[in-house]
Design an enzyme around this catalytic site. Structure first.
Site, PDB file in Angstrom:
ATOM      1  CG  PHE A 125      -1.882   1.203   1.167  1.00  0.00           C
ATOM      2  CD1 PHE A 125      -3.037   1.146   0.402  1.00  0.00           C
ATOM      3  CD2 PHE A 125      -1.591   2.380   1.851  1.00  0.00           C
ATOM      4  CE1 PHE A 125      -3.898   2.229   0.325  1.00  0.00           C
ATOM      5  CE2 PHE A 125      -2.451   3.467   1.788  1.00  0.00           C
ATOM      6  CZ  PHE A 125      -3.614   3.393   1.030  1.00  0.00           C
ATOM      7  CG  ASP A 210       5.555   3.908   1.693  1.00  0.00           C
ATOM      8  OD1 ASP A 210       5.570   4.585   2.745  1.00  0.00           O
ATOM      9  OD2 ASP A 210       4.551   3.793   0.967  1.00  0.00           O
ATOM     10  CE  LYS A 239      -0.972   6.061   7.517  1.00  0.00           C
ATOM     11  NZ  LYS A 239      -0.620   5.259   6.365  1.00  0.00           N
TER      12      LYS A 239
HETATM   13  C1  LIG Z   1      -0.910   5.510   4.838  1.00  0.00           C
HETATM   14  C2  LIG Z   1       0.148   5.115   3.878  1.00  0.00           C
HETATM   15  C3  LIG Z   1       0.368   5.825   2.681  1.00  0.00           C
HETATM   16  C4  LIG Z   1      -0.528   6.946   2.225  1.00  0.00           C
HETATM   17  O1  LIG Z   1      -0.525   8.027   3.097  1.00  0.00           O
HETATM   18  P1  LIG Z   1      -1.660   9.173   2.964  1.00  0.00           P
HETATM   19  O2  LIG Z   1      -1.188  10.225   3.919  1.00  0.00           O
HETATM   20  O3  LIG Z   1      -2.962   8.551   3.336  1.00  0.00           O
HETATM   21  O4  LIG Z   1      -1.633   9.636   1.556  1.00  0.00           O
HETATM   22  C5  LIG Z   1       1.435   5.449   1.894  1.00  0.00           C
HETATM   23  N1  LIG Z   1       2.244   4.436   2.243  1.00  0.00           N
HETATM   24  C6  LIG Z   1       2.057   3.729   3.380  1.00  0.00           C
HETATM   25  C7  LIG Z   1       2.996   2.618   3.714  1.00  0.00           C
HETATM   26  C8  LIG Z   1       1.003   4.034   4.228  1.00  0.00           C
HETATM   27  O5  LIG Z   1       0.800   3.315   5.338  1.00  0.00           O
END
Ligand SMILES: *Cc1c(COP(=O)(O)O)cnc(C)c1O
Length: 381
Positions: A125, A210, A239
């Site tokens: 994700f 990420d 986050k």
């Molecule tokens: C939550 C998340 C995203 C996306 O972040 P948003 O602030 O909702 O755009 C991308 N990568 C990972 C691993 C995430 O957990």
């Protein structure tokens, strides 16, 4: 359908009006132990007094300052941020969300390598914008929106043979989460990230990690890559970065930074002094309250508690630090509802069968006991 909102969210039937530490209160005054934590955002806890003070102070001084102008707080923040990121990751692009941090990584990888192919992982994700969605492995999120960004190849997460086949001199970047969050809380197998690093080096590709969900102490290290001593070329953050104020960051090596020129990317709100002030407070809190070590210790406590659950519903318990998943034999949603309504514990799903816990790192052991006990009771009936 709720009034005024497009119906893209699965609503939980709860109105939250206040938060403190790892607790939130609803509009009837009921208190909940919050293991949703704003989807892992509330690492330092809800409305930490230092974050609140930093935001209030900065709001009175200056809220917006474009990136063509320098700003004292942004400068201080950038310097502090690169002091905690892994060595060699010294150049930052500031945005406003995780997806945007990933979008920047995609553009930077193209410019830095002159290539377009991206190798991403199944079950991954990376966000909902078209570029980040192109990397996201989950078909449910992707399929309604094809065609997506071309030249993205997905390989099974953890499968080194598949990665070896996919990464070559056409590859701009390999993009990976060190612990897959949304995909069900799957930590990378030992040796996986190091081998991806080697494959990228051999092919001249970038390793993009990420850490939007795993960063800022969540897994018991400042950044999860530290568990495996791997240093990426690009680190995506968001986050927990600013205590709930929207901010994302793409942190890159000098090699990547050198390839970038004015006009290649930009953001109106990115790097605004308000978010930077909140981000500085978060870095202070993480260091001074020793929350990274606490996440490690509390994570082990929580994992041990969950591994001792006696329910036959539990298929697996996985996690790293305070990023924990409980894989069930059946769907997670009915259990999440009962945890919320009968035990006042808020938890997240991660895929259909996994209960995911992303509590603030300031959660107390007593609150963790409440969560473990609630899960024990919910899962034995
Ligand atoms: C939550 C998340 C995203 C996306 O972040 P948003 O602030 O909702 O755009 C991308 N990568 C990972 C691993 C995430 O957990």
């Amino acid at each position: 359908m709720t009034s005024f909102e497009v119906p893209v969210y699965a609503k939980r039937g709860l109105t939250v009006v206040r938060g403190k530490g790892a607790l939130v209160w609803d509009d009837a005054g009921q208190v909940y132990v919050d293991c949703i934590g704003g989807h892992g955002v509330a690492v330092v806890g809800h409305s930490h007094p230092r974050v609140v003070a930093a935001i209030c102070r900065q709001a009175e001084r200056l809220i917006i300052c474009p990136n063509t102008l320098d700003n004292d707080v942004r400068r201080a923040y950038l310097e502090r941020l690169v002091s905690v990121t892994p060595p060699g990751l010294d150049y930052v692009f500031l945005a406003n969300s995780g997806a945007e941090a990933v979008e920047a990584a995609i553009k930077f990888a193209r410019v830095a390598t002159g290539r377009t192919r991206l190798v991403a992982m199944t079950r991954s994700f990376h966000g909902r914008t078209m570029g980040a969605l192109s990397l996201t492995g989950n078909r449910k999120y992707r399929d309604p929106f094809t065609p997506l960004v071309p030249d993205v190849v997905h390989v099974p997460f953890g499968d080194l043979e598949a990665a070896r086949e996919a990464v070559d001199e056409r590859t701009a970047a390999v993009v990976v989460e060190p612990v897959q969050g949304e995909g069900g809380v799957h930590p990378a197998p030992d040796g996986y990230l190091a081998t991806l690093r080697a494959l990228c080096d051999r092919a001249g590709a970038l390793l993009v990690v990420d850490e939007v969900q795993t960063g800022f102490g969540r897994t018991g290290a400042w950044f999860a890559v530290e568990h495996w001593q791997v240093i990426p070329d690009v680190l995506c953050l968001a986050k927990g970065i600013a205590g709930g104020v929207p901010m994302g960051a793409t942190v890159v090596t000098e090699r990547v930074a050198r390839a970038l020129k004015p006009g290649h990317h930009g953001s109106t709100f990115g790097g605004n002094p308000l978010a930077c002030a909140a981000g500085l407070a978060v870095l202070d809190i993480l260091a001074e309250e020793d929350l990274v070590a606490q996440a490690r210790a509390k994570g082990e406590y929580l994992l041990a508690g969950l591994r001792a659950l006696t329910s036959s519903q539990v298929r697996a318990v996985r996690g790293l630090g305070l990023m924990v998943g409980l894989e069930l034999r059946t769907r997670a949603t009915p259990y999440l509802r009962r945890l919320q309504e009968d035990y006042r514990v808020l938890a997240l799903p991660a895929g259909p069968n996994v209960i995911r816990l992303l509590p603030p790192l300031v959660i107390t052991y007593e609150q963790l006991d409440t969560v473990i006990q609630a899960l024990q009771e919910v899962l034995e009936t």
